[in-house]
Design an enzyme around this catalytic site. Structure first.
Site, PDB file in Angstrom:
ATOM      1  N   SER A 192      -5.124   1.752  -7.309  1.00 40.12           N
ATOM      2  CA  SER A 192      -6.193   2.762  -7.374  1.00 40.12           C
ATOM      3  C   SER A 192      -5.980   3.616  -8.623  1.00 40.12           C
ATOM      4  O   SER A 192      -4.942   3.504  -9.285  1.00 40.12           O
ATOM      5  CB  SER A 192      -6.141   3.659  -6.135  1.00 40.12           C
ATOM      6  OG  SER A 192      -4.962   4.428  -6.171  1.00 40.12           O
TER       7      SER A 192
ATOM      8  N   CYS B 207       0.852  -1.202   0.000  1.00 43.23           N
ATOM      9  CA  CYS B 207       0.000   0.000   0.000  1.00 43.23           C
ATOM     10  C   CYS B 207       0.872   1.230   0.000  1.00 43.23           C
ATOM     11  O   CYS B 207       1.921   1.230   0.648  1.00 43.23           O
ATOM     12  CB  CYS B 207      -0.801   0.062   1.286  1.00 43.23           C
ATOM     13  SG  CYS B 207      -2.260  -0.903   1.249  1.00 43.23           S
TER      14      CYS B 207
ATOM     15  N   GLU C 107       1.443  -4.349  -5.359  1.00 41.64           N
ATOM     16  CA  GLU C 107       0.293  -5.241  -5.214  1.00 41.64           C
ATOM     17  C   GLU C 107      -0.893  -4.670  -5.981  1.00 41.64           C
ATOM     18  O   GLU C 107      -1.112  -3.457  -5.998  1.00 41.64           O
ATOM     19  CB  GLU C 107      -0.034  -5.342  -3.719  1.00 41.64           C
ATOM     20  CG  GLU C 107      -1.037  -6.410  -3.404  1.00 41.64           C
ATOM     21  CD  GLU C 107      -1.244  -6.509  -1.904  1.00 41.64           C
ATOM     22  OE1 GLU C 107      -0.284  -6.840  -1.190  1.00 41.64           O
ATOM     23  OE2 GLU C 107      -2.369  -6.234  -1.465  1.00 41.64           O
TER      24      GLU C 107
ATOM     25  N   GLY D 294       5.570  15.217  -5.635  1.00 40.72           N
ATOM     26  CA  GLY D 294       6.680  14.307  -5.953  1.00 40.72           C
ATOM     27  C   GLY D 294       6.986  13.273  -4.884  1.00 40.72           C
ATOM     28  O   GLY D 294       7.866  12.430  -5.066  1.00 40.72           O
TER      29      GLY D 294
ATOM     30  N   LEU E  61       0.620   5.610   0.390  1.00 39.83           N
ATOM     31  CA  LEU E  61      -0.213   6.792   0.629  1.00 39.83           C
ATOM     32  C   LEU E  61       0.674   8.015   0.800  1.00 39.83           C
ATOM     33  O   LEU E  61       1.649   7.981   1.559  1.00 39.83           O
ATOM     34  CB  LEU E  61      -1.034   6.606   1.918  1.00 39.83           C
ATOM     35  CG  LEU E  61      -1.707   7.875   2.451  1.00 39.83           C
ATOM     36  CD1 LEU E  61      -2.912   8.272   1.598  1.00 39.83           C
ATOM     37  CD2 LEU E  61      -2.157   7.707   3.904  1.00 39.83           C
ATOM     38  N   THR E  62       0.352   9.069   0.085  1.00 41.04           N
ATOM     39  CA  THR E  62       0.874  10.393   0.412  1.00 41.04           C
ATOM     40  C   THR E  62      -0.290  11.122   1.068  1.00 41.04           C
ATOM     41  O   THR E  62      -1.387  11.174   0.489  1.00 41.04           O
ATOM     42  CB  THR E  62       1.306  11.165  -0.855  1.00 41.04           C
ATOM     43  OG1 THR E  62       2.267  10.382  -1.565  1.00 41.04           O
ATOM     44  CG2 THR E  62       1.918  12.503  -0.500  1.00 41.04           C
TER      45      THR E  62
END
Ligand code: ACO
Ligand code: ZN
Length: 485
Positions: free
Chosen positions: A376, A338, A372, A349, A340-341
């Site tokens: 999204s 997974c 994986e 960036g 995430l920002t």
């Protein structure tokens, strides 16, 4: 529940197309019963027009009916509560008997956010986004740095000076283990679909920011009624109000994520956290991440994962910017589970940087990696960009030397080995760039100068391998109460 009872759409000849304002009771009585699953055009502010939508949930708020709607063909982060005045009731349609639009995001096909034994096979293609026809535009996140948030932040933070990296920060074990009252964490998907489709947390406060969540996350029920959930930016503990957070900060001495700092360049650091050793942090990270990840299911078993937390340092400490998780062992070559920002840091960036970091770790492990699946919509965009850049920059380095005209021959396998990007992803990227042709029995790449130019390395954030202090570990065995002796 709404007062609408009768089904008689044809009588509604006079319903205006603009938001219709307070409802005429006569009109209301003529409408089909408004239930979950009904379809109706809803005025979408960011599009400034009516858009087909599906009613996902209905609630009463001070005697007013509110409808949680999903805009068909738009990402679910745009789902929202609306009142009836935003609907074009003339076109209200009862639930269809076929699969509804929002259930195309079939929950049983979602991948776990920290997947434990994989019960769901990932799709085989490398380019599949989980939400095919959705547009990434119109990102609804609103975050704002208010004076209040700043004041609160300085109240809660301790002054920090950048500690030396020669003495990596000690691993800190958090003691509180989240309750398992909801079983293994994916119970929220068992038959309560509409619940998990509805955003349940209004607003979070994290560090300097108030952030509006995008999706449902299984925080404990009592947090869903809080106007703001206050989260400690260092250990990610969640609190019901600011006083609870202040009390927590008198006890919580962290000014960085727990775990070892394995990378530092300028003010940017990565902390490595073992999901088995720091369960509390790992669980809290997953809960926070789920607020911005729709297509992942949350499991409580974080043992099989490592977490890489990206931070930016300032006088208050190491502020979390984003993270990625990674299987300790993966038979499918996954090098990232997974990513995430956090919304306030997006499109700067950092996502690209974390992806590059994940491939750098793979290279050090002597492995080829892939994220994986499914990805999204934003994940797919970011990966496509990363793959294209990595491949084109590799090709640039292999241009003919001065005085030579022939390009050195390079196979897909070579590209895959140099970049640590899995062969399928290399091919998908070449196809997406539309530069691969089959010509006289072999594949050739034709690349224009403009294309090369548009993928020149101009990034502020690049992984500096000399700033990485990491050696691949032999995977630790996850604890398992059902383990056989
Ligand atoms: N619209 C269009 N293109 C975008 C957008 C966007 N909103 N966001 C990223 N991109 C593309 C661009 O091509 C960009 O390249 P550029 O910098 O040359 O413009 C590239 O992606 C990289 O952008 P970054 O700024 O490095 O990415 P960011 O820090 O915003 O992080 C991420 C990307 C992690 C996907 C972020 O959007 C996010 O956290 N989204 C929510 C969670 C999510 O969807 N995670 C991926 C799930 S898939 C998985 O976990 C395996
Ligand atoms: Zn804390």
């Amino acid at each position: 529940m709404p007062m609408v009872t009768e089904s008689a759409q044809t009588k509604l000849t006079e319903t205006p197309l603009e938001p219709i304002g307070p409802l005429d009771t006569k009109v209301v009585q003529c409408l089909p019963k408004m239930t979950e699953g009904c379809h109706v055009p809803v005025f979408m502010d960011i599009q400034q027009t009516f858009v087909p939508a599906e009613i996902v949930s209905i609630r009463e708020n001070n005697g007013v009916s509110e409808f949680y709607i999903h805009y068909v063909n738009f990402n679910r982060r745009l789902d929202e509560w609306v009142t009836v005045d935003k609907m074009n009731l003339k076109e209200l349609a009862p639930p269809s008997t076929t699969t509804s639009s929002s259930s195309t995001n079939n929950i049983s096909q979602e991948m776990p956010i920290t997947p434990q034994p994989r019960t769901v096979p990932p799709p085989t293609t490398t380019t599949t986004a989980s939400t095919s026809s959705e547009t990434p535009s119109g990102n609804t996140t609103t975050f704002f740095l208010s004076d209040d948030a700043d004041a609160l932040n300085s109240d809660l933070s301790r002054a920090a000076t950048l500690p030396s990296m020669t003495n990596p920060l000690p691993a800190t074990s958090t003691t509180t283990v989240p309750t398992k009252t909801r079983g293994n964490g994916n119970n929220h998907h068992s038959g309560v679909h509409s619940v998990t489709k509805v955003k349940n947390i209004n607003l979070i406060h994290l560090g300097r920011y108030f952030i509006k969540p995008w999706y449902f996350s299984p925080y404990p029920e009592e947090f869903t009624t809080c106007p703001v959930v206050y989260i400690c930016e260092f250990c990610l503990k969640y609190c019901k109000d600011v006083d609870a957070l202040k009390r927590h900060r008198t006890k919580c001495t962290l000014i960085h994520p727990p775990g070892n700092e394995i990378y530092r360049h300028g003010s940017t650091s990565f902390f490595e956290i073992d999901g088995r050793k720091n369960k509390s942090y790992a669980h809290n990270m997953c809960l926070l991440a789920k607020l911005f990840l729709d297509h992942k299911t949350l499991y409580y078993d974080t043992d099989p994962f490592m977490f890489y937390i990206l931070t930016e340092f300032d006088a208050q400490g190491f502020h979390i910017v984003g993270y990625f998780s990674k299987d300790k062992e993966s038979s499918e070559d996954y090098n990232l589970s997974c990513i995430l920002t956090l919304p306030p840091y997006q499109k700067k960036g950092y996502g690209h940087f974390m992806i590059e970091f994940s491939y750098t770790l793979s290279r050090l492990e002597g492995k080829i990696g892939t994220p994986e699946k499914p990805l999204s919509d934003l994940g797919l965009l970011s990966y496509r960009r990363y793959w294209s850049e990595a491949i084109l920059q590799t090709l640039l380095k292999h241009k003919p030397k001065d005085g030579e005209t022939d390009y050195p021959s390079l196979s897909i396998n070579d590209l895959s080995e140099i970049t640590a990007i899995k062969k399928e992803d290399v091919l998908a990227a070449l196809q997406n760039l539309n530069i691969i042709r089959y010509q006289q029995g072999s594949y050739v790449l034709s690349i224009t100068k403009d294309l090369f130019d548009s993928y020149q390395d101009k990034r502020r954030l690049r992984v500096e391998t000399k700033s990485l202090f990491w050696t691949p570990k032999i995977p630790t065995k996850p604890s398992n109460q059902f383990q056989t002796k």
